[in-house]
Design an enzyme around this catalytic site. Sequence first.
Site, PDB file in Angstrom:
ATOM      1  N   GLY A   1      -3.470  49.533 -10.788  1.00 50.16           N
ATOM      2  CA  GLY A   1      -4.258  48.377 -10.385  1.00 50.16           C
ATOM      3  C   GLY A   1      -4.145  48.016  -8.925  1.00 50.16           C
ATOM      4  O   GLY A   1      -4.685  46.994  -8.490  1.00 50.16           O
TER       5      GLY A   1
ATOM      6  N   ILE B   1       2.066  35.835   2.786  1.00 50.12           N
ATOM      7  CA  ILE B   1       2.933  35.775   3.958  1.00 50.12           C
ATOM      8  C   ILE B   1       2.430  34.701   4.924  1.00 50.12           C
ATOM      9  O   ILE B   1       1.287  34.755   5.366  1.00 50.12           O
ATOM     10  CB  ILE B   1       2.968  37.128   4.693  1.00 50.12           C
ATOM     11  CG1 ILE B   1       3.406  38.241   3.743  1.00 50.12           C
ATOM     12  CG2 ILE B   1       3.898  37.061   5.895  1.00 50.12           C
ATOM     13  CD1 ILE B   1       3.291  39.623   4.336  1.00 50.12           C
TER      14      ILE B   1
ATOM     15  N   GLY C   1      -2.004  38.002   2.453  1.00 48.74           N
ATOM     16  CA  GLY C   1      -1.706  37.322   1.201  1.00 48.74           C
ATOM     17  C   GLY C   1      -0.799  36.115   1.345  1.00 48.74           C
ATOM     18  O   GLY C   1      -1.103  35.159   2.052  1.00 48.74           O
TER      19      GLY C   1
ATOM     20  N   ASP D   1     -10.610  47.118   5.546  1.00 44.25           N
ATOM     21  CA  ASP D   1      -9.891  45.894   5.213  1.00 44.25           C
ATOM     22  C   ASP D   1      -8.885  45.543   6.311  1.00 44.25           C
ATOM     23  O   ASP D   1      -8.835  44.405   6.791  1.00 44.25           O
ATOM     24  CB  ASP D   1      -9.181  46.073   3.872  1.00 44.25           C
ATOM     25  CG  ASP D   1      -8.295  44.890   3.498  1.00 44.25           C
ATOM     26  OD1 ASP D   1      -8.820  43.928   2.928  1.00 44.25           O
ATOM     27  OD2 ASP D   1      -7.088  44.946   3.787  1.00 44.25           O
TER      28      ASP D   1
ATOM     29  N   VAL E   1      -8.205  35.373  -7.704  1.00 44.21           N
ATOM     30  CA  VAL E   1      -7.585  34.367  -6.839  1.00 44.21           C
ATOM     31  C   VAL E   1      -8.007  32.964  -7.242  1.00 44.21           C
ATOM     32  O   VAL E   1      -7.177  32.057  -7.382  1.00 44.21           O
ATOM     33  CB  VAL E   1      -7.944  34.627  -5.360  1.00 44.21           C
ATOM     34  CG1 VAL E   1      -7.380  33.514  -4.468  1.00 44.21           C
ATOM     35  CG2 VAL E   1      -7.408  35.984  -4.917  1.00 44.21           C
TER      36      VAL E   1
ATOM     37  N   GLU F   1      -5.412  30.931   6.018  1.00 41.55           N
ATOM     38  CA  GLU F   1      -4.141  31.657   5.923  1.00 41.55           C
ATOM     39  C   GLU F   1      -4.230  32.840   4.968  1.00 41.55           C
ATOM     40  O   GLU F   1      -3.650  33.913   5.213  1.00 41.55           O
ATOM     41  CB  GLU F   1      -3.035  30.708   5.464  1.00 41.55           C
ATOM     42  CG  GLU F   1      -1.650  31.333   5.397  1.00 41.55           C
ATOM     43  CD  GLU F   1      -1.099  31.691   6.757  1.00 41.55           C
ATOM     44  OE1 GLU F   1      -0.911  32.896   7.019  1.00 41.55           O
ATOM     45  OE2 GLU F   1      -0.862  30.766   7.554  1.00 41.55           O
TER      46      GLU F   1
ATOM     47  N   ARG G   1     -20.589  32.949 -11.017  1.00 41.04           N
ATOM     48  CA  ARG G   1     -21.817  33.689 -11.309  1.00 41.04           C
ATOM     49  C   ARG G   1     -22.069  33.794 -12.809  1.00 41.04           C
ATOM     50  O   ARG G   1     -23.213  33.860 -13.244  1.00 41.04           O
ATOM     51  CB  ARG G   1     -21.735  35.096 -10.696  1.00 41.04           C
ATOM     52  CG  ARG G   1     -21.900  35.124  -9.188  1.00 41.04           C
ATOM     53  CD  ARG G   1     -21.922  36.546  -8.670  1.00 41.04           C
ATOM     54  NE  ARG G   1     -20.673  37.248  -8.955  1.00 41.04           N
ATOM     55  CZ  ARG G   1     -20.464  38.539  -8.666  1.00 41.04           C
ATOM     56  NH1 ARG G   1     -21.426  39.262  -8.130  1.00 41.04           N
ATOM     57  NH2 ARG G   1     -19.302  39.106  -8.937  1.00 41.04           N
ATOM     58  N   ARG G   2     -20.996  33.860 -13.596  1.00 40.57           N
ATOM     59  CA  ARG G   2     -21.139  34.022 -15.045  1.00 40.57           C
ATOM     60  C   ARG G   2     -20.545  32.801 -15.760  1.00 40.57           C
ATOM     61  O   ARG G   2     -19.347  32.789 -16.089  1.00 40.57           O
ATOM     62  CB  ARG G   2     -20.448  35.310 -15.497  1.00 40.57           C
ATOM     63  CG  ARG G   2     -21.074  36.575 -14.914  1.00 40.57           C
ATOM     64  CD  ARG G   2     -20.455  37.834 -15.494  1.00 40.57           C
ATOM     65  NE  ARG G   2     -19.036  37.946 -15.160  1.00 40.57           N
ATOM     66  CZ  ARG G   2     -18.571  38.454 -14.031  1.00 40.57           C
ATOM     67  NH1 ARG G   2     -19.411  38.893 -13.117  1.00 40.57           N
ATOM     68  NH2 ARG G   2     -17.271  38.526 -13.821  1.00 40.57           N
TER      69      ARG G   2
ATOM     70  N   LYS H   1      -8.622  42.270   9.294  1.00 41.88           N
ATOM     71  CA  LYS H   1      -7.408  41.481   9.519  1.00 41.88           C
ATOM     72  C   LYS H   1      -6.916  41.633  10.958  1.00 41.88           C
ATOM     73  O   LYS H   1      -6.433  40.659  11.564  1.00 41.88           O
ATOM     74  CB  LYS H   1      -6.333  41.916   8.522  1.00 41.88           C
ATOM     75  CG  LYS H   1      -6.721  41.623   7.073  1.00 41.88           C
ATOM     76  CD  LYS H   1      -5.779  42.280   6.089  1.00 41.88           C
ATOM     77  CE  LYS H   1      -6.210  42.005   4.649  1.00 41.88           C
ATOM     78  NZ  LYS H   1      -5.364  42.708   3.657  1.00 41.88           N
TER      79      LYS H   1
END
Length: 429
Positions: free
Chosen positions: A188, A137, A135, A202, A16, A130, A47-48, A206
């Site tokens: 994926g 929407i 996502g 998850d 993201v 938001e 972090r990297r 929400k």
Amino acid sequence: MRTRPLKVALLGCGVVGSEVARIMTTHADDLAARIGAPVELAGVAVRRPSKVREGIDPSLVTTDATALVKRGDIDVVVEVIGGIEPARGLIMTAFEHGASVVSANKALIAQDGAALHAAAEEHDRDLYYEAAVAGAIPLIRPLRESLAGDKINRVMGIVNGTTNFILDKMDSTGAGYQEALDEATALGYAEADPTADVEGFDAAAKAAILAGISFHTRVRLDDVYREGMTEVTAADFASAKEMGCTIKLLAICERAAHGGSVTARVHPAMIPLDHPLASVRGAYNAVFVEAEAAGQLMFYGPGAGGAPTASAVLGDLVAVCRNKLGEATGPGDSAYTQLPVSPMGEVVTRYHISLDVADKPGVLAQVATVFAEHGVSIDTVRQSGKDGEASLVVVTHRAADAALTGTVDALRKLDTVRGVASIMRVEGE
């Protein structure tokens, strides 16, 4: 237009975050025109640091996120790290040092939203999120602003694309749960460890956010009843089809009929094929809102992924930057009602119960008696079997969850009931 740019600190540059940085760069002129001032990516905490990040000036990359948000010249902090810490501490620090915050962190908002809003208000800063739900929407802002003058009674939706993809595959192809999960992983859509998705964690985060905003009350993640979908079988889908339904993992937030409490829950449910949510396919999300004046509203679109989620982040960024230029803040916390969250036992809905029973006279009468003794009214019954074994499918009228639980416990004690094959709630009617 103001020429001095508004400075943005980006915390996290994964799927993201990298899209947020890309859009800020490629659409810089458009964003400036919409905001009324240019926006400048002033730093990126990762972090990297050795990883090559296309399109990002390496001099902006740092591993010291705390120093970045403490700089004092940062106008907006965009947090796309995820998790509770260090995200929580960094957001609090950002407020203390004069920055507003845009976050995509559903877990943090669900757990500590009240404290974060209080800190934003104390320092006269914005907190927008938001991207934390569904996502791309547009959902949080319509609930928080467009419907602010209305009374929302129910929010029901598919808010996790992974689970919807899996259930859709099981429905459309007849695949088993594991087979559909393997395909989701290969494409994926599912993480290597899909627990947060398939067990409903998850979606529960929400649901907590949606319930809090919709009902103007405090709803934490711990208040949300949660069931995963790993036990859903091909047989459940066959039963659903016989009823003219399909199965979805739903987040449901609603006011009690008496208006004195609210509920928030996540679980698999049968839903009629003519309901708008039944046609949501693949990894898409959709949320169905029922409001007193506006009536029924449907929000639909891609609920995850780098570009869709970044779109929601950028929408918040534009709004926060506009507020900054106008020396104002947007809507904050609105938990003025302090309604209690009722336990799952008080939730009233319909149920589909599949029983394995002995195939002999009197079984149906015994089962019906148990339902009657617990105050659960039967709508329909289907029985089939041979060679001494049978399947009995009971669909109830609306009943409280506690009453149904007592009914099932009593059914298990009958000598003629071999087992409870499945219990599924029926929603959307």
